[in-house]
Design an enzyme around this catalytic site. Structure first.
Site, PDB file in Angstrom:
ATOM      1  N   ASP A   1       8.450 -38.249 -98.097  1.00 38.56           N
ATOM      2  CA  ASP A   1       9.718 -38.287 -98.818  1.00 38.56           C
ATOM      3  C   ASP A   1       9.973 -39.700 -99.320  1.00 38.56           C
ATOM      4  OD1 ASP A   1      11.946 -36.959 -99.831  1.00 38.56           O
ATOM      5  OD2 ASP A   1      13.222 -37.621 -98.193  1.00 38.56           O
TER       6      ASP A   1
ATOM      7  N   HIS B   1      21.712 -43.106-105.343  1.00 39.31           N
ATOM      8  CA  HIS B   1      21.878 -42.720-103.946  1.00 39.31           C
ATOM      9  C   HIS B   1      21.605 -43.919-103.044  1.00 39.31           C
ATOM     10  CE1 HIS B   1      21.619 -40.374-100.245  1.00 39.31           C
ATOM     11  NE2 HIS B   1      20.431 -40.918-100.014  1.00 39.31           N
TER      12      HIS B   1
ATOM     13  N   GLU C   1      20.446 -32.971 -98.921  1.00 38.86           N
ATOM     14  CA  GLU C   1      20.002 -33.948 -99.912  1.00 38.86           C
ATOM     15  C   GLU C   1      19.360 -33.212-101.080  1.00 38.86           C
ATOM     16  OE1 GLU C   1      19.350 -38.068 -97.433  1.00 38.86           O
ATOM     17  OE2 GLU C   1      17.565 -36.956 -98.025  1.00 38.86           O
TER      18      GLU C   1
ATOM     19  N   ASP D   1      16.219 -31.978 -98.234  1.00 41.54           N
ATOM     20  CA  ASP D   1      15.800 -32.702 -97.035  1.00 41.54           C
ATOM     21  C   ASP D   1      17.015 -32.869 -96.131  1.00 41.54           C
ATOM     22  OD1 ASP D   1      13.896 -34.042 -95.459  1.00 41.54           O
ATOM     23  OD2 ASP D   1      14.638 -35.972 -96.135  1.00 41.54           O
TER      24      ASP D   1
ATOM     25  N   GLN E   1      20.594 -40.110 -87.245  1.00 44.61           N
ATOM     26  CA  GLN E   1      19.902 -41.108 -88.057  1.00 44.61           C
ATOM     27  C   GLN E   1      20.466 -42.509 -87.828  1.00 44.61           C
ATOM     28  OE1 GLN E   1      20.009 -40.190 -92.238  1.00 44.61           O
ATOM     29  NE2 GLN E   1      18.618 -41.827 -92.813  1.00 44.61           N
TER      30      GLN E   1
ATOM     31  N   LYS F   1      15.464 -36.228 -89.487  1.00 53.75           N
ATOM     32  CA  LYS F   1      14.920 -35.626 -90.707  1.00 53.75           C
ATOM     33  C   LYS F   1      13.900 -34.526 -90.415  1.00 53.75           C
ATOM     34  CE  LYS F   1      16.633 -38.471 -93.975  1.00 53.75           C
ATOM     35  NZ  LYS F   1      17.298 -38.051 -95.229  1.00 53.75           N
TER      36      LYS F   1
ATOM     37  N   THR G   1      13.255 -28.961 -93.616  1.00 50.53           N
ATOM     38  CA  THR G   1      13.278 -29.270 -95.044  1.00 50.53           C
ATOM     39  C   THR G   1      13.077 -27.951 -95.779  1.00 50.53           C
ATOM     40  OG1 THR G   1      12.313 -31.469 -94.687  1.00 50.53           O
ATOM     41  CG2 THR G   1      12.204 -30.574 -96.920  1.00 50.53           C
TER      42      THR G   1
ATOM     43  N   GLU H   1      27.606 -39.412 -99.529  1.00 51.97           N
ATOM     44  CA  GLU H   1      28.173 -40.133-100.670  1.00 51.97           C
ATOM     45  C   GLU H   1      29.526 -39.564-101.078  1.00 51.97           C
ATOM     46  OE1 GLU H   1      24.796 -40.899-103.700  1.00 51.97           O
ATOM     47  OE2 GLU H   1      24.096 -39.315-102.363  1.00 51.97           O
TER      48      GLU H   1
END
Length: 434
Positions: free
Chosen positions: A128, A135, A200, A234, A241, A254, A258, A375
């Site tokens: 990835d 971003h 994501e 993802d 994290q 992560k 996915t 975000e």
């Protein structure tokens, strides 16, 4: 404006995702049948194995169809662009409005709704990247307001190795992960379900022919190693994290899941939607020589509209349509796909047919163009208010995230990628020592 090529399959004409121009490939099963390769056309799919048995392919197209008709597309990816072009030309002829085998092919067509889709390839490795500069900047501002982007970002296509074993096809439920988190104000971590689950919005890149270990793929040859594209979500456990990522980056935050869209949109289908890589802002460094090729700068970017949508349990109960969270475009990538491939292999790393790359979250610069809740909510500080009055900081159990993509342009047939869906379900109970 010239009319787009028409198909004798009525549902393909004007189809938002799968008109005759697209013809993406995927792996499906029908009834009690084994997984095998097919091509999407309108609301139907063409069973390549059945079409081969009908004798409609010859020459190079036959060899390509045989490679694409197995339980994975790895062998087909390995053949390269000439094979893809031969199969595409044959399919355009067989499924076009002037086809002479319409009645014969009817038995090889299945409604997509009656088929189960599978992962297109056996993925040896998944990497990835972090190519979405908006971003990267938005997230960087949350962590380092004065220096959102670290000095290496504009020199190096940043990436990390993901987990191929937890790649899932669209529609597979996503279990909320368990892990360690450090609550605000705490001095020691706690264990339990992730509380800040996020999506994501990314583009997936399927690798075609690979390279020998110890050799590098040159930037001006990288396009030959790209077989096709898909949508990629993802999933990210932001609280896990935050605790684990220093000093080596993402790990359990992560690797739990996915999600991929099932259809591989080929590089040939996307050729009309290629465009110039946007010029870098004044003062940004020029890429190093191994990452710079004139042809790639002139035609190496893609114009693909991307969107992420949310469907909550209450919205589902109320009969409401999914609400769009973000609308973006692949033109917001700071690095081209060819640059990512060239960088990935420059140290001699071996790429293999069926390997998968993610672009990283592709957000835009303006409001409404974010590709993650991190975000949208500014790190969980500003609740997102949905049209039905619900609010979200991060995803809750029962929420479903839907990714879509569309290519359109003046005089060009519109094509899409299908959907990439994932429904969040509760964390599984983990065994813990007392």
């Amino acid at each position: 404006m010239s009319q787009a090529p028409q198909s004798w399959i009525t549902s393909a004409n004007g189809h938002p995702d799968f008109p005759l121009h697209n013809l993406p490939l995927g792996i499906f099963s029908h009834g009690d049948g084994t997984p095998r390769g097919g091509a999407a056309i309108g609301d139907l799919l063409l069973d390549l194995r059945a079409a081969i048995a009908l004798g409609v392919f010859t020459g190079a197209a036959l060899a390509a169809a045989e490679a694409a008709s197995g339980a994975t597309l790895n062998a087909f990816f390995a053949l390269g662009s000439a094979a893809r072009q031969a199969l595409r030309a044959a399919l355009l002829d067989l499924l076009g409005e002037h086809s002479t085998v319409q009645t014969l092919l009817a038995s090889a067509l299945h409604p997509q709704i009656d088929c189960q889709m599978h992962l297109p390839a056996q993925v040896g490795d998944y990497t990835d990247f972090y190519a979405g500069i908006h971003h990267a900047t938005n997230v960087g501002k949350l962590l380092r307001p004065d220096t959102p982007l670290l000095p290496n970002y504009k020199y190096v296509p940043i990436g990390y190795h993901g987990r191929a074993s937890t790649l899932n096809i669209s529609g597979t439920p996503v279990h909320r992960p368990n892990g360690q988190t450090l609550p605000n104000g705490a001095s020691e971590p706690m264990f339990g379900p992730c509380g800040r689950l996020d999506f994501e919005l990314e583009l997936g890149v399927w690798i075609g022919p690979g390279n020998a270990q110890g050799t590098a793929i040159a930037i001006d040859q990288a396009a030959e190693h790209i077989a096709g594209f898909c949508l990629l979500n993802d999933w990210s456990a932001r609280d896990i994290q935050a605790w684990e990522y220093q000093p080596l980056g993402p790990f359990l935050s992560k690797s739990f899941a996915t999600t991929l869209s099932p259809w591989v949109v080929t590089a040939e289908a996307l050729a009309p939607f290629r465009c110039a890589q946007p010029p870098r802002p004044a003062g940004d460094p020029q890429p190093l020589g191994y990452l710079l090729a004139e042809q790639d700068q002139r035609h190496g970017a893609l114009n693909i509209e991307l969107q992420a949508l949310l469907l909550t349990p209450l919205m589902r109960e109320q009969g409401l349509a999914p609400q769009r969270l973000g609308l973006s475009n692949t033109q917001h990538m700071y690095w081209t796909v060819a640059q990512m491939v060239a960088h990935h292999s420059v140290n001699g790393c071996r790429l293999q047919p069926g390997d998968l790359l993610g672009t990283g979250t592709l957000s835009g610069p303006d409001e409404g163009e974010s590709g993650s809740l991190l975000e949208i909510t500014e790190g969980g500080k500003l609740p997102l208010v949905l049209a039905n009055g619900e609010t979200r900081l991060f995803l809750e159990d029962g929420d479903e995230v839907i990714l879509r993509a569309r290519c359109h342009g003046a005089g060009l047939p519109e094509i899409g990628f299908g959907e990439c869906r994932g429904l969040v379900v509760a964390a599984q109970v983990s065994a813990r020592r007392s």
